[in-house]
Structure formats: C-alpha cells, structure tokens
Design a protein around this motif. Structure first.
Motif, mmCIF file in Angstrom:
data_model
loop_
_atom_site.group_PDB
_atom_site.id
_atom_site.type_symbol
_atom_site.label_atom_id
_atom_site.label_comp_id
_atom_site.label_asym_id
_atom_site.label_seq_id
_atom_site.Cartn_x
_atom_site.Cartn_y
_atom_site.Cartn_z
ATOM 1 N N HIS A 1 0.737 -1.342 -0.013
ATOM 2 C CA HIS A 1 -0.022 -0.200 0.091
ATOM 3 C C HIS A 1 0.977 1.179 -0.001
ATOM 4 O O HIS A 1 1.477 1.401 0.868
ATOM 5 N N ASP A 2 0.983 2.004 -1.131
ATOM 6 C CA ASP A 2 1.664 3.214 -1.223
ATOM 7 C C ASP A 2 0.883 4.470 -1.269
ATOM 8 O O ASP A 2 0.309 4.647 -2.237
ATOM 9 N N PHE A 3 0.991 5.282 -0.118
ATOM 10 C CA PHE A 3 0.276 6.348 -0.102
ATOM 11 C C PHE A 3 1.265 7.644 -0.332
ATOM 12 O O PHE A 3 2.203 8.026 0.027
ATOM 13 N N ARG A 4 0.709 8.466 -1.066
ATOM 14 C CA ARG A 4 1.218 9.779 -1.850
ATOM 15 C C ARG A 4 0.245 10.971 -1.753
ATOM 16 O O ARG A 4 -0.900 11.008 -1.925
ATOM 17 N N SER A 5 0.989 12.257 -1.403
ATOM 18 C CA SER A 5 0.141 13.411 -1.621
ATOM 19 C C SER A 5 0.541 14.199 -2.680
ATOM 20 O O SER A 5 1.995 14.440 -2.930
ATOM 21 N N MET A 6 -0.260 14.764 -3.175
ATOM 22 C CA MET A 6 0.363 15.774 -4.605
ATOM 23 C C MET A 6 0.789 16.971 -4.116
ATOM 24 O O MET A 6 0.251 17.497 -3.138
ATOM 25 N N ASP A 7 1.860 17.589 -4.603
ATOM 26 C CA ASP A 7 2.449 18.727 -4.360
ATOM 27 C C ASP A 7 1.918 19.716 -5.525
ATOM 28 O O ASP A 7 2.601 19.752 -6.433
#
Ligand code: 76R
Length: 248
Positions: free
Chosen positions: A15-21
């Motif tokens: 499970h790989d979580f990212r936030s947009m910059d």
C-alpha cells in the motif's frame, strides 16, 4: 505455549500513499504536465498487462483528508516485484510532484481458525481465489493496520487456540452479515511492517465501512484485543480519470 495459528500466504502487498504537491506541479508548463502524466500512464499499462495475465493485481484510489491524496495498492507474487514497482514509481517525473506519506508492506493471509480442510489448500480453487485476488473495482476503499493486544490479562497470543477459534467464529459471523456489501482482504505483516495485519475493505456504499467496523468493535475479538493504526478512506481513481484528476 499456546498453539500458533497456521497461515496460508498469497501475493505480497504494497500500500503506497502519496500526496500531490500541487504547488510544484503547477509550476510546470501544461506540455510538461502532460508528458509527466503520459509517462505515468505507461506504468499503469505495464501493471494492466500483469493483471491481465493473472500475475498480480492493483487498485488506485483518491484518499480523502490530509493523510494522502492517492493510494496505490499493488499485489505481486514476490516482494522483489513490489520493490521494483516502488522504484519505478519513484523514477517517474510525476513522483517528483508527489510526497510519500505512508506505506504498508504485507502478504495476503488466510488463517486456519475456521477452515480445516483436507488436501493441499494451495490447490483448492476457492482458496487460490482469495490468496491471489483480483482486486475489485469498488467505488470506495478503507485501509487500516491493526494488532491484537498483548497486555496483561488481555493477551491474544497467550490464549488457547480453542478460545481464539471461538472468538474468530463470532468475528466471521459478523463479517458474513456484510456479504455482498463489503469485501475484505486481510494481509499479514508480522515481520514486515509496524502492525500485525493490514485490513483493506472495498464497498460501493462508503457507509458500510462504518457500520461493519462499528459492529465489530462490540465483538470480543475487536473490543478486547483490537489495536488500530490510522484509517484511510477513499474513492476509486479510474485510469481514464487520472489525467482529469491531474488537470490544473
Ligand atoms: O477468512 C475468512 O473469511 C474466515 C473468517 C475470518 C477470519 C479468519 C474473517 C472474516 N476474518 C478473519 C481473520 Mn476478518 N476482519 C478484520 C477487520 O475493525 C475491526 O474490528 C477488525 C478489522 C475487519 C473489518 C474484518 C472483516 N480478520 C481476520 C484477522 C486475522 C486474525 C488472526 O489471525 O488472529 C484480522 C486481523 C481480521 C480483521 N472478517 C471476516 C471481515 C469480514 C467482512 C469477514 C467475513 C468474510 C466473508 O466470509 O466473506
């Protein structure tokens, strides 16, 4: 010593979580943004080929709230393939505009509390379908890691196997009440990540997550022994909606 639960282990799971910059992404020209999107879509098409050949599965969701914007959930036969996928994401241009916020490493797990079958379970088609699942394209996802408590009198791991079995029966009974409404994938993470399991739930009606988890809280196995990490909830990000999502 109480008898250890036996597990069947399937595909490895990231499970790989990212936030947009968004601020940084907006500094690109629209051509540069388009190139970054197209490059990322090539990663998706590789994942789709793997899924089509039955050698893995993946799901992409937009996460609500500030813990993340996107979750990639990827299943593969080996952990090495997941490492390759993580690196591949990190090498894309788009990932320069994504901030990693959380990740979870585990393996699809079935335990033997409720099923003691004859023969090699790894050859049983029903078992195989659960160990190597094609992830559903449900509208909503809910993910959280959890432990079973090991504190004083409340130590799951010191209980005799018959007592654990009885409680898991009650747990499974509640779960089956949500058949057709919530699909759950339990992934084991002892030795792999900070909690003992990842719980990933899929549903068409987001409220069913709350109803199911709430009902389970009153059941002994969760009420007495459940220890929970952060919860993530989100909406499916279909590949054809990906460039629309990234349009600024
Ligand atoms: O595998 C099976 O379907 C048999 C019964 C079953 C097991 C062994 C089962 C059924 N679960 C099992 C194991 Mn589960 N499950 C959770 C959570 O929020 C909470 O309180 C707990 C998080 C949910 C929501 C859930 C849902 N389950 C486990 C384990 C491993 C335990 C161990 O080995 O000690 C964990 C951590 C866990 C947690 N469970 C079901 C569900 C649902 C919906 C079902 C019914 C599935 C079905 O029959 O379709």
């Amino acid at each position: 010593m109480s008898e250890a639960a036996k597990t069947l282990d399937g595909w490895y799971c990231l499970h790989d979580f990212r936030s947009m910059d968004w601020h940084a992404f907006k500094q690109l020209s629209s051509d540069e943004r388009q190139l970054a999107i197209t490059e990322f879509q090539q990663v998706f098409s590789k994942w789709n080929q793997v899924a089509d050949s039955g050698e893995g599965s993946h799901a992409i969701y937009n996460i609500l709230g500030q813990k993340a914007d996107i979750m990639f959930m990827v299943l593969r036969p080996t952990m090495d393939e997941l490492l390759h996928i993580e690196t591949e994401i990190n090498k894309t241009t788009l990932s320069q505009y994504m901030i990693p916020t959380y990740s979870y490493v585990s393996v699809v797990e079935l335990s033997n509390y409720l099923s003691e079958e004859d023969g090699d379970p790894y050859q049983n088609p029903h078992v195989r379908a659960r160990l190597y699942p094609a992830l559903p394209k449900s509208q909503y996802v809910c993910f959280y890691p959890m432990d079973k408590k090991r504190e004083g009198e409340d130590n799951w791991y010191m209980l005799p196997s018959a007592a654990r079995k009885e409680m898991m029966y009650s747990h499974g009974k509640i779960g089956r009440g949500y058949a057709g409404k919530v699909k759950q994938i339990i992934t084991g993470s002892v030795g792999f990540d900070d909690y003992e399991w990842g719980v990933t739930l899929f549903a068409e009606d987001v409220l069913q997550f709350k109803k199911l988890i709430y009902e389970m809280r009153f059941d002994e196995v969760s009420a007495r022994y459940g220890v929970f990490g952060s919860f993530f909830v989100g909406t499916i990000l279909k590949e054809d909606a990906f460039s629309k999502y990234l349009y600024v």
